[in-house]
Design a protein around this motif. Structure first.
Motif, PDB file in Angstrom:
ATOM      1  N   LEU A  30      30.765  32.164  39.925  1.00 28.72           N
ATOM      2  CA  LEU A  30      32.245  32.402  40.014  1.00 28.72           C
ATOM      3  C   LEU A  30      33.050  33.107  39.097  1.00 28.72           C
ATOM      4  O   LEU A  30      33.696  34.041  39.033  1.00 28.72           O
ATOM      5  CB  LEU A  30      33.158  31.089  40.530  1.00 28.72           C
ATOM      6  N   VAL A  31      32.660  32.403  37.814  1.00 27.13           N
ATOM      7  CA  VAL A  31      33.332  32.980  36.523  1.00 27.13           C
ATOM      8  C   VAL A  31      33.048  34.590  36.398  1.00 27.13           C
ATOM      9  O   VAL A  31      33.791  35.373  36.127  1.00 27.13           O
ATOM     10  CB  VAL A  31      33.064  32.047  35.365  1.00 27.13           C
ATOM     11  N   GLN A  32      31.730  34.908  36.519  1.00 25.01           N
ATOM     12  CA  GLN A  32      31.123  36.163  36.402  1.00 25.01           C
ATOM     13  C   GLN A  32      31.689  37.145  37.309  1.00 25.01           C
ATOM     14  O   GLN A  32      32.394  38.093  36.842  1.00 25.01           O
ATOM     15  CB  GLN A  32      29.576  36.042  36.627  1.00 25.01           C
ATOM     16  N   VAL A  33      32.024  36.763  38.579  1.00 23.22           N
ATOM     17  CA  VAL A  33      32.438  37.583  39.544  1.00 23.22           C
ATOM     18  C   VAL A  33      34.006  37.777  39.393  1.00 23.22           C
ATOM     19  O   VAL A  33      34.506  38.672  39.510  1.00 23.22           O
ATOM     20  CB  VAL A  33      32.106  37.052  40.949  1.00 23.22           C
ATOM     21  N   MET A  34      34.821  36.789  39.004  1.00 25.28           N
ATOM     22  CA  MET A  34      36.086  36.590  38.898  1.00 25.28           C
ATOM     23  C   MET A  34      36.357  37.557  37.619  1.00 25.28           C
ATOM     24  O   MET A  34      37.309  38.474  37.548  1.00 25.28           O
ATOM     25  CB  MET A  34      36.660  35.219  38.542  1.00 25.28           C
ATOM     26  N   GLU A  35      35.548  37.596  36.527  1.00 28.47           N
ATOM     27  CA  GLU A  35      35.632  38.319  35.421  1.00 28.47           C
ATOM     28  C   GLU A  35      35.504  39.795  35.961  1.00 28.47           C
ATOM     29  O   GLU A  35      36.328  40.789  35.289  1.00 28.47           O
ATOM     30  CB  GLU A  35      34.781  38.084  34.487  1.00 28.47           C
ATOM     31  N   LEU A  36      34.709  40.088  36.536  1.00 30.34           N
ATOM     32  CA  LEU A  36      34.429  41.488  36.988  1.00 30.34           C
ATOM     33  C   LEU A  36      35.506  41.907  37.984  1.00 30.34           C
ATOM     34  O   LEU A  36      35.870  43.252  37.577  1.00 30.34           O
ATOM     35  CB  LEU A  36      33.121  41.437  37.996  1.00 30.34           C
ATOM     36  N   ALA A  37      36.166  41.204  38.582  1.00 28.43           N
ATOM     37  CA  ALA A  37      37.544  41.564  39.316  1.00 28.43           C
ATOM     38  C   ALA A  37      38.651  41.771  38.550  1.00 28.43           C
ATOM     39  O   ALA A  37      39.246  42.965  38.474  1.00 28.43           O
ATOM     40  CB  ALA A  37      37.825  40.382  40.287  1.00 28.43           C
ATOM     41  N   ARG A  38      38.710  41.008  37.594  1.00 29.50           N
ATOM     42  CA  ARG A  38      39.797  41.081  36.657  1.00 29.50           C
ATOM     43  C   ARG A  38      39.634  42.405  35.990  1.00 29.50           C
ATOM     44  O   ARG A  38      40.687  42.911  35.515  1.00 29.50           O
ATOM     45  CB  ARG A  38      40.094  39.898  35.882  1.00 29.50           C
ATOM     46  N   VAL A  55      46.157  38.767  38.964  1.00 35.06           N
ATOM     47  CA  VAL A  55      45.202  39.041  39.962  1.00 35.06           C
ATOM     48  C   VAL A  55      45.072  37.505  40.653  1.00 35.06           C
ATOM     49  O   VAL A  55      44.913  36.392  39.775  1.00 35.06           O
ATOM     50  CB  VAL A  55      43.975  39.416  39.320  1.00 35.06           C
ATOM     51  N   ILE A  56      45.038  37.412  41.810  1.00 32.68           N
ATOM     52  CA  ILE A  56      45.100  36.105  42.573  1.00 32.68           C
ATOM     53  C   ILE A  56      43.747  35.904  43.075  1.00 32.68           C
ATOM     54  O   ILE A  56      43.176  37.112  43.769  1.00 32.68           O
ATOM     55  CB  ILE A  56      46.225  36.190  43.635  1.00 32.68           C
ATOM     56  N   MET A  57      43.098  34.961  42.786  1.00 29.52           N
ATOM     57  CA  MET A  57      41.455  34.698  43.052  1.00 29.52           C
ATOM     58  C   MET A  57      41.504  33.808  44.361  1.00 29.52           C
ATOM     59  O   MET A  57      42.146  32.534  44.152  1.00 29.52           O
ATOM     60  CB  MET A  57      40.837  34.383  42.108  1.00 29.52           C
ATOM     61  N   LYS A  58      40.660  33.919  45.400  1.00 28.83           N
ATOM     62  CA  LYS A  58      40.548  33.214  46.490  1.00 28.83           C
ATOM     63  C   LYS A  58      39.097  33.122  46.797  1.00 28.83           C
ATOM     64  O   LYS A  58      38.381  33.808  47.284  1.00 28.83           O
ATOM     65  CB  LYS A  58      41.414  33.508  47.639  1.00 28.83           C
ATOM     66  N   PRO A  59      38.498  32.321  45.863  1.00 28.61           N
ATOM     67  CA  PRO A  59      36.945  32.118  46.135  1.00 28.61           C
ATOM     68  C   PRO A  59      36.576  31.218  47.370  1.00 28.61           C
ATOM     69  O   PRO A  59      37.270  30.398  47.770  1.00 28.61           O
ATOM     70  CB  PRO A  59      36.571  31.335  45.088  1.00 28.61           C
ATOM     71  N   GLN A  60      35.683  31.797  48.028  1.00 28.03           N
ATOM     72  CA  GLN A  60      35.026  31.045  49.356  1.00 28.03           C
ATOM     73  C   GLN A  60      33.547  31.174  49.191  1.00 28.03           C
ATOM     74  O   GLN A  60      32.803  31.908  48.419  1.00 28.03           O
ATOM     75  CB  GLN A  60      35.366  31.923  50.595  1.00 28.03           C
ATOM     76  N   VAL A  61      32.959  30.000  49.456  1.00 30.20           N
ATOM     77  CA  VAL A  61      31.491  29.774  49.439  1.00 30.20           C
ATOM     78  C   VAL A  61      30.954  29.643  50.762  1.00 30.20           C
ATOM     79  O   VAL A  61      31.373  29.193  51.700  1.00 30.20           O
ATOM     80  CB  VAL A  61      31.230  28.484  48.888  1.00 30.20           C
ATOM     81  N   ARG A  62      29.866  30.437  50.953  1.00 26.04           N
ATOM     82  CA  ARG A  62      28.971  30.622  52.242  1.00 26.04           C
ATOM     83  C   ARG A  62      28.052  29.504  52.021  1.00 26.04           C
ATOM     84  O   ARG A  62      27.170  29.587  51.326  1.00 26.04           O
ATOM     85  CB  ARG A  62      28.476  31.991  52.420  1.00 26.04           C
ATOM     86  N   PRO A  90      39.258  25.994  45.739  1.00 24.36           N
ATOM     87  CA  PRO A  90      40.071  26.427  44.624  1.00 24.36           C
ATOM     88  C   PRO A  90      39.604  27.201  43.534  1.00 24.36           C
ATOM     89  O   PRO A  90      38.503  26.959  43.080  1.00 24.36           O
ATOM     90  CB  PRO A  90      40.866  24.919  44.032  1.00 24.36           C
ATOM     91  N   ALA A  91      40.338  28.252  42.747  1.00 30.52           N
ATOM     92  CA  ALA A  91      40.023  28.929  41.771  1.00 30.52           C
ATOM     93  C   ALA A  91      39.995  27.816  40.432  1.00 30.52           C
ATOM     94  O   ALA A  91      41.046  27.043  40.454  1.00 30.52           O
ATOM     95  CB  ALA A  91      41.172  30.124  41.585  1.00 30.52           C
ATOM     96  N   GLY A  92      39.420  28.203  39.632  1.00 28.26           N
ATOM     97  CA  GLY A  92      39.219  27.250  38.601  1.00 28.26           C
ATOM     98  C   GLY A  92      37.628  26.745  38.419  1.00 28.26           C
ATOM     99  O   GLY A  92      36.844  26.946  39.060  1.00 28.26           O
ATOM    100  N   LEU A 131      34.308  36.424  47.242  1.00 34.28           N
ATOM    101  CA  LEU A 131      35.800  36.245  46.261  1.00 34.28           C
ATOM    102  C   LEU A 131      36.881  37.312  46.856  1.00 34.28           C
ATOM    103  O   LEU A 131      36.589  38.565  46.742  1.00 34.28           O
ATOM    104  CB  LEU A 131      35.502  36.613  44.988  1.00 34.28           C
ATOM    105  N   ILE A 132      37.984  36.859  47.201  1.00 34.88           N
ATOM    106  CA  ILE A 132      39.028  37.873  47.701  1.00 34.88           C
ATOM    107  C   ILE A 132      39.930  37.690  46.304  1.00 34.88           C
ATOM    108  O   ILE A 132      40.472  36.938  45.871  1.00 34.88           O
ATOM    109  CB  ILE A 132      39.886  37.077  48.978  1.00 34.88           C
ATOM    110  N   ALA A 133      39.952  39.092  45.800  1.00 30.59           N
ATOM    111  CA  ALA A 133      40.683  39.157  44.577  1.00 30.59           C
ATOM    112  C   ALA A 133      42.076  40.117  44.961  1.00 30.59           C
ATOM    113  O   ALA A 133      41.679  41.118  45.641  1.00 30.59           O
ATOM    114  CB  ALA A 133      40.090  39.792  43.341  1.00 30.59           C
ATOM    115  N   SER A 134      43.336  39.808  44.762  1.00 26.90           N
ATOM    116  CA  SER A 134      44.024  40.536  44.955  1.00 26.90           C
ATOM    117  C   SER A 134      45.546  40.225  44.234  1.00 26.90           C
ATOM    118  O   SER A 134      45.530  39.656  43.222  1.00 26.90           O
ATOM    119  CB  SER A 134      44.956  40.066  46.631  1.00 26.90           C
ATOM    120  N   SER A 135      46.410  41.445  44.180  1.00 24.02           N
ATOM    121  CA  SER A 135      47.445  41.519  43.334  1.00 24.02           C
ATOM    122  C   SER A 135      48.640  42.321  44.173  1.00 24.02           C
ATOM    123  O   SER A 135      48.355  43.229  44.883  1.00 24.02           O
ATOM    124  CB  SER A 135      47.018  42.540  42.085  1.00 24.02           C
ATOM    125  N   GLU A 136      49.633  41.516  43.983  1.00 22.21           N
ATOM    126  CA  GLU A 136      50.794  42.165  44.446  1.00 22.21           C
ATOM    127  C   GLU A 136      51.529  43.350  43.885  1.00 22.21           C
ATOM    128  O   GLU A 136      51.428  43.365  42.682  1.00 22.21           O
ATOM    129  CB  GLU A 136      52.127  41.134  44.561  1.00 22.21           C
TER     130      GLU A 136
END
Length: 177
Positions: free
Chosen positions: A56-64, A77-84, A99-101, A138-143
């Protein structure tokens, strides 16, 4: 474009076409937040909180980084991680939001409990079997700034003043008029 014909077919006597109808799709796009979905397939033991956290850290870093290249600050950037997850050796899985973190053992315990609940809701049963992770979403979004609707000024002119001319039209079902 087809409002009048549709109104006739439905037996509606009056069709109202909003002023902004031709640009509703573009307007919706301009009012939407930026969003990217990241999917990674990785088979892991569901209790591997360290492995899941690293992924998750790796993918969140890519998103940021990707949002940053478009001028979005990393902290926006708002992160919403989901695990399949799925039952071990089963074909179908379900996504469970976490939760993100940092992924702790408590988060893993809750994720597994949420998986059982979501799986039963989706497939109507649950198994007494080990759970495994098959990937993340991972759903990454920004307003983004929103456009503001401003009223058009009234001119006091009549609708007849807008008519530039008339011509004969051949209607598909009504003939020429």
């Amino acid at each position: 474009m087809h409002g009048v014909a549709l109104g006739q077919e439905l037996g509606v006597k009056k069709v109202v076409i909003p002023r902004g109808a031709p640009v509703f799709s573009a307007w919706g796009m301009m009012m939407s937040d930026l969003r990217r979905d990241y999917f990674v397939t990785r088979l892991m033991d569901a209790t591997d909180n360290k492995g899941l956290d690293e992924l998750l850290v790796q993918v969140m870093e890519l998103a940021r980084d990707e949002f940053g290249r478009e001028g979005v600050a990393r902290d926006k950037v708002i992160m919403k991680p989901q695990v399949r997850c799925r039952y071990q050796n089963q074909e179908f899985g379900v996504e469970v939001q976490i939760p993100a973190g940092t992924v702790t053992s408590d988060i893993i315990t809750q994720m597994i409990a949420d998986f059982h609940e979501a799986y039963e809701r989706e497939y109507t049963y649950r198994l007494d079997a080990d759970v495994e992770i098959i990937g993340i979403h991972l759903i990454a979004s920004s307003e983004v700034g929103k456009l503001e609707i401003v009223p058009l000024p009234t001119t006091g002119k009549k609708i007849e003043d807008a008519v530039k001319g008339t011509r004969e039209v051949d209607y598909a079902t009504g003939g020429r008029a």
